[in-house]
Scaffold this motif. Structure first.
Motif, mmCIF file in Angstrom:
data_model
loop_
_atom_site.group_PDB
_atom_site.id
_atom_site.type_symbol
_atom_site.label_atom_id
_atom_site.label_comp_id
_atom_site.label_asym_id
_atom_site.label_seq_id
_atom_site.Cartn_x
_atom_site.Cartn_y
_atom_site.Cartn_z
ATOM 1 N N THR A 139 3.843 3.301 -8.742
ATOM 2 C CA THR A 139 4.462 3.078 -7.427
ATOM 3 C C THR A 139 5.833 2.409 -7.583
ATOM 4 O O THR A 139 6.747 2.701 -6.811
ATOM 5 C CB THR A 139 3.554 2.264 -6.484
ATOM 6 O OG1 THR A 139 3.175 1.063 -7.141
ATOM 7 C CG2 THR A 139 2.314 3.042 -6.099
ATOM 8 N N ASP A 140 5.979 1.561 -8.602
ATOM 9 C CA ASP A 140 7.310 0.986 -8.867
ATOM 10 C C ASP A 140 8.296 2.105 -9.201
ATOM 11 O O ASP A 140 9.427 2.140 -8.693
ATOM 12 C CB ASP A 140 7.272 0.014 -10.055
ATOM 13 C CG ASP A 140 6.663 -1.333 -9.665
ATOM 14 O OD1 ASP A 140 6.392 -1.516 -8.459
ATOM 15 O OD2 ASP A 140 6.443 -2.163 -10.568
ATOM 16 N N LEU A 148 9.620 7.062 -2.356
ATOM 17 C CA LEU A 148 8.719 6.613 -1.289
ATOM 18 C C LEU A 148 9.536 6.419 -0.023
ATOM 19 O O LEU A 148 10.084 5.350 0.230
ATOM 20 C CB LEU A 148 8.033 5.301 -1.685
ATOM 21 C CG LEU A 148 6.954 5.434 -2.758
ATOM 22 C CD1 LEU A 148 6.380 4.075 -3.119
ATOM 23 C CD2 LEU A 148 5.837 6.365 -2.298
ATOM 24 N N ALA A 149 9.615 7.479 0.782
ATOM 25 C CA ALA A 149 10.426 7.412 2.003
ATOM 26 C C ALA A 149 9.910 6.290 2.886
ATOM 27 O O ALA A 149 8.716 5.990 2.888
ATOM 28 C CB ALA A 149 10.321 8.740 2.738
ATOM 29 N N GLU A 150 10.807 5.660 3.609
ATOM 30 C CA GLU A 150 10.417 4.607 4.545
ATOM 31 C C GLU A 150 9.542 5.205 5.632
ATOM 32 O O GLU A 150 9.765 6.341 6.050
ATOM 33 C CB GLU A 150 11.663 4.032 5.229
ATOM 34 C CG GLU A 150 12.593 3.315 4.297
ATOM 35 C CD GLU A 150 11.957 2.050 3.753
ATOM 36 O OE1 GLU A 150 11.308 1.339 4.546
ATOM 37 O OE2 GLU A 150 12.076 1.796 2.555
ATOM 38 N N PRO A 151 8.551 4.427 6.130
ATOM 39 C CA PRO A 151 7.803 4.945 7.264
ATOM 40 C C PRO A 151 8.746 5.129 8.445
ATOM 41 O O PRO A 151 9.645 4.313 8.657
ATOM 42 C CB PRO A 151 6.763 3.859 7.558
ATOM 43 C CG PRO A 151 7.103 2.699 6.711
ATOM 44 C CD PRO A 151 8.127 3.103 5.713
ATOM 45 N N GLY A 152 8.592 6.168 9.182
ATOM 46 C CA GLY A 152 9.465 6.407 10.337
ATOM 47 C C GLY A 152 10.739 7.135 9.956
ATOM 48 O O GLY A 152 11.527 7.496 10.816
ATOM 49 N N ASP A 153 10.952 7.343 8.656
ATOM 50 C CA ASP A 153 12.110 8.100 8.205
ATOM 51 C C ASP A 153 12.008 9.523 8.768
ATOM 52 O O ASP A 153 11.042 10.234 8.487
ATOM 53 C CB ASP A 153 12.090 8.137 6.667
ATOM 54 C CG ASP A 153 13.316 8.819 6.088
ATOM 55 O OD1 ASP A 153 13.985 9.543 6.852
ATOM 56 O OD2 ASP A 153 13.591 8.616 4.899
ATOM 57 N N ASP A 177 -3.377 -4.562 -4.676
ATOM 58 C CA ASP A 177 -2.882 -4.259 -3.328
ATOM 59 C C ASP A 177 -1.454 -4.764 -3.133
ATOM 60 O O ASP A 177 -0.614 -4.068 -2.562
ATOM 61 C CB ASP A 177 -3.797 -4.948 -2.304
ATOM 62 C CG ASP A 177 -4.442 -3.937 -1.388
ATOM 63 O OD1 ASP A 177 -4.599 -2.782 -1.801
ATOM 64 O OD2 ASP A 177 -4.774 -4.320 -0.249
ATOM 65 N N ALA A 178 -1.202 -5.989 -3.623
ATOM 66 C CA ALA A 178 0.143 -6.560 -3.479
ATOM 67 C C ALA A 178 1.151 -5.692 -4.223
ATOM 68 O O ALA A 178 2.271 -5.456 -3.744
ATOM 69 C CB ALA A 178 0.165 -7.987 -4.009
ATOM 70 N N GLY A 179 0.735 -5.170 -5.394
ATOM 71 C CA GLY A 179 1.608 -4.278 -6.173
ATOM 72 C C GLY A 179 1.936 -3.027 -5.373
ATOM 73 O O GLY A 179 3.084 -2.570 -5.347
ATOM 74 N N LEU A 180 0.932 -2.472 -4.697
ATOM 75 C CA LEU A 180 1.164 -1.258 -3.900
ATOM 76 C C LEU A 180 2.107 -1.566 -2.744
ATOM 77 O O LEU A 180 3.022 -0.804 -2.434
ATOM 78 C CB LEU A 180 -0.160 -0.734 -3.327
ATOM 79 C CG LEU A 180 -1.196 -0.202 -4.318
ATOM 80 C CD1 LEU A 180 -2.523 0.059 -3.611
ATOM 81 C CD2 LEU A 180 -0.709 1.094 -4.952
ATOM 82 N N LYS A 181 1.866 -2.746 -2.115
ATOM 83 C CA LYS A 181 2.628 -3.065 -0.899
ATOM 84 C C LYS A 181 4.069 -3.468 -1.196
ATOM 85 O O LYS A 181 4.892 -3.549 -0.287
ATOM 86 C CB LYS A 181 1.910 -4.157 -0.127
ATOM 87 C CG LYS A 181 0.682 -3.622 0.568
ATOM 88 C CD LYS A 181 0.153 -4.654 1.494
ATOM 89 C CE LYS A 181 -1.170 -4.257 2.062
ATOM 90 N NZ LYS A 181 -1.914 -5.403 2.505
ATOM 91 N N LYS A 182 4.329 -3.743 -2.454
ATOM 92 C CA LYS A 182 5.712 -4.031 -2.847
ATOM 93 C C LYS A 182 6.562 -2.776 -2.624
ATOM 94 O O LYS A 182 7.730 -2.849 -2.287
ATOM 95 C CB LYS A 182 5.709 -4.426 -4.333
ATOM 96 C CG LYS A 182 6.959 -5.040 -4.855
ATOM 97 C CD LYS A 182 6.659 -5.941 -6.051
ATOM 98 C CE LYS A 182 6.056 -5.208 -7.234
ATOM 99 N NZ LYS A 182 6.957 -4.324 -7.966
ATOM 100 N N ASP A 183 5.947 -1.620 -2.817
ATOM 101 C CA ASP A 183 6.706 -0.369 -2.753
ATOM 102 C C ASP A 183 6.410 0.460 -1.507
ATOM 103 O O ASP A 183 7.189 1.351 -1.170
ATOM 104 C CB ASP A 183 6.383 0.487 -3.995
ATOM 105 C CG ASP A 183 6.723 -0.246 -5.278
ATOM 106 O OD1 ASP A 183 7.899 -0.583 -5.454
ATOM 107 O OD2 ASP A 183 5.802 -0.519 -6.081
ATOM 108 N N ALA A 184 5.268 0.204 -0.856
ATOM 109 C CA ALA A 184 4.886 1.052 0.286
ATOM 110 C C ALA A 184 4.332 0.186 1.407
ATOM 111 O O ALA A 184 3.743 -0.870 1.156
ATOM 112 C CB ALA A 184 3.827 2.061 -0.161
ATOM 113 N N ALA A 185 4.526 0.657 2.649
ATOM 114 C CA ALA A 185 3.962 -0.056 3.801
ATOM 115 C C ALA A 185 2.480 0.298 3.918
ATOM 116 O O ALA A 185 2.036 1.322 3.398
ATOM 117 C CB ALA A 185 4.697 0.375 5.064
#
Ligand SMILES: NC(=O)c1ccc[n+]([C@@H]2O[C@H](COP(=O)([O-])OP(=O)(O)OC[C@H]3O[C@@H](n4cnc5c(N)ncnc54)[C@H](OP(=O)(O)O)[C@@H]3O)[C@@H](O)[C@H]2O)c1
Length: 493
Positions: A139-140, A148-153, A177-185
């Motif tokens: 994910t990094d 990883l497009a921004e949500p709402g893009d 989970d924190a690792g995933l959330k660093k890159d994705a919402a």
């Protein structure tokens, strides 16, 4: 095909790219690739759709096609050759080097090229079928390279699908989970528990929502207790390395909690994912720490005889293959109603079942007389798919005495419905449609570990001690599991 009535909702997947990391692995081969093939074969895949497989193993095109053809022949025997050809035409392969920025640049370029070929605009589903320890690295890499497009893009979307269970403790799972959330919402993360995709699990909710006769009585006024059984006939199926690090509790607890929630949560005001998740969360929050600790204190943990002689299992393994426990839900609907759970490997015939056992009559002419439990509503989830309702009726004849009778409703009346998706197929459709209803939230993942932690802590303190019972393969577990429920004056149904 059975005729439907009234309300009818269909989830339609959006045209997109499906990127499968770890494409050479066990999960990919047994579940994900057959599900992707199934979607294409049944015409349930999006109109514009392609699959990019990625793994570190070098694979030439002929080798890839040979592997996939063999896999399809195994997973879907008798599939028409044109379906296999069509599927192969949608598949491409990219050798992965997850450590290298070059790989993500090559991935981005290949996706742009395939998007153009298939008429898709940067709508991408990334399935991480790789060990959880590698999630962060991937994910990094995706995040750093702008994949990883921004949500709402408005130009497109990117979603990540991952498998439970991950982590080996609450802290480790939160770190993943924190690792995933660093890159994705959170709105981009789809955590799979394939039980929620099963047709019969969906039916539990549908039946409750559409038939007030049931849901109105699913509370502590009418229900004596609830039982959940998840039995497997087989043992390790050659996966000793995975199971030895997991044990039954970690392997099964997510399924068990999902079944409990879908059976017992308050009904959401709509089938929208936000309403659904809110009610599910409220249900889990009604099992506070003191109830989880109490459930762990008298849980029964066991290992089948012969487990330590299985190939790949340590001669002194303390890993459990069976678990039984009782828990209470502290809310107005369920206060005082015990939920009994048992799950195991090599426990007789394969069966996943939920039973709601009604109270005995407390008033009227039969009060105080033991006529057994008059009503038991049972959902057979898998592999049998049916619902049954047991009743007590008068025995025909001159005497007034009773006989148990069972009303059974076969569920797979959809036999003519050839396009019905399997559990993985359904979940992939939902993820392609951007609907998170059937996926686990970050909260649910944390709750899973909050439930597991007291159990695991008690066992880690004494992994080989008397707390690990044994049972004969083919039986319903150790006698202590029967004692767990019998001490409350009840029995497994
Ligand atoms: N298998 C199941 O039934 C099952 C059940 C529940 C959950 N899961 C979860 O699903 C995921 C995949 O499971 P699996 O059983 O398919 O795993 P696996 O077979 O052990 O690994 C899948 C693939 O990942 C690649 N891989 C291995 N180590 C890697 C690393 N350190 N970094 C990057 N790639 C690596 C390998 O392919 P290459 O070497 O070719 O890249 C391998 O074929 C895991 O997260 C697992 O926890 C699996």
């Amino acid at each position: 095909m059975t005729e439907t009535i009234g309300f009818c909702q269909e989830t339609r997947p959006e045209s997109c790219a499906f990127v499968l990391f770890g494409a050479t692995g066990d999960l990919a081969g047994r579940k994900i690739l057959p599900a992707l093939f199934g979607l294409c074969k049944k015409g349930l895949a999006p109109r514009n759709f392609y699959i990019l497989l990625a793994a570190r193993t070098p694979l030439s095109r002929p080798e890839l096609e040979r592997r996939l053809s063999e896999l399809m022949a195994r997973a879907c025997p008798g599939a028409p050759p044109e379906a296999v050809t069509d599927f192969l035409g949608r598949v491409d392969y990219l050798r992965a080097d997850y450590e290298s920025g070059e790989f993500y640049r090559a991935l981005g370029a290949r996706l742009d090229e395939l998007d153009a070929k298939h008429g898709i605009k940067k709508k991408r589903l990334f399935y991480l079928a790789i060990p959880p320890a590698a999630f962060g690295k991937v994910t990094d890499g995706l995040g750093d390279s702008g994949l990883l497009a921004e949500p709402g893009d408005r130009g497109g979307w990117s979603r990540l699908i991952i498998e439970k269970p991950y982590g080996s403790s609450l802290e480790r799972a939160c770190a993943v989970d924190a690792g995933l959330k660093k890159d994705a919402a959170e709105s981009q993360i789809y955590r799979i528990d394939h039980f929620t995709g099963k047709e019969t699990v969906q039916n539990v909710l549908a039946l409750r929502a559409a038939n007030s006769v049931f849901d109105e009585t699913w509370n502590n006024r009418y229900i004596d207790h609830v039982q959940i059984t998840v039995f497997e006939e087989l043992g390790l199926e050659g996966r000793a390395d995975l199971f030895e690090n997991l044990g039954l509790a970690r392997d099964m607890m997510s399924h068990i909690l999902q079944l409990a929630a879908i059976t017992a949560m308050d009904l959401p005001s709509s089938f929208r994912d936000t309403d659904f998740k809110t009610e599910k969360r409220r249900f889990f929050e009604s099992i506070p720490e003191r109830e989880r600790t109490a459930a762990a204190a008298d849980a029964v943990r066991a290992q089948y005889e012969g487990y330590r002689q299985e190939p790949g299992v340590a001669a002194n393994s303390g890993v459990e293959t069976f678990l039984a426990f009782r828990f209470f839900v502290d809310n107005d609907r369920w206060r005082g109603v015990p939920f009994y759970v048992r799950a195991g490997k090599k426990t007789g015939a394969k069966c996943t079942r939920i039973s709601l056992v009604y109270r005995k009559p407390e008033h009227g002419i039969f009060r105080g007389m033991d006529i057994g439990y008059p009503n038991i509503f049972t959902f057979n989830i898998h592999p049998d798919e049916d619902m049954s309702f047991s009743l007590i009726a008068k025995h025909p004849g001159p005497r007034l005495c009773f006989v148990p009778k069972t009303m059974r409703m076969d569920y797979p009346e959809r036999a003519g419905e050839t396009a019905a998706p399997t559990d993985y197929e359904r979940l992939l459709i939902e993820a392609m449609a951007g609907d998170q209803t059937l996926f686990l939230s970050s909260f649910e993942m944390q709750f899973l570990w909050q439930f597991l932690s007291p159990l695991l802590a008690a066992w880690q303190a004494d992994p080989y001690g008397g707390a690990l019972y044994s049972y004969t393969p083919g039986t319903s577990g150790p006698p202590q599991a029967a004692a767990l429920i019998e001490r409350d004056g009840r029995a497994w149904v």
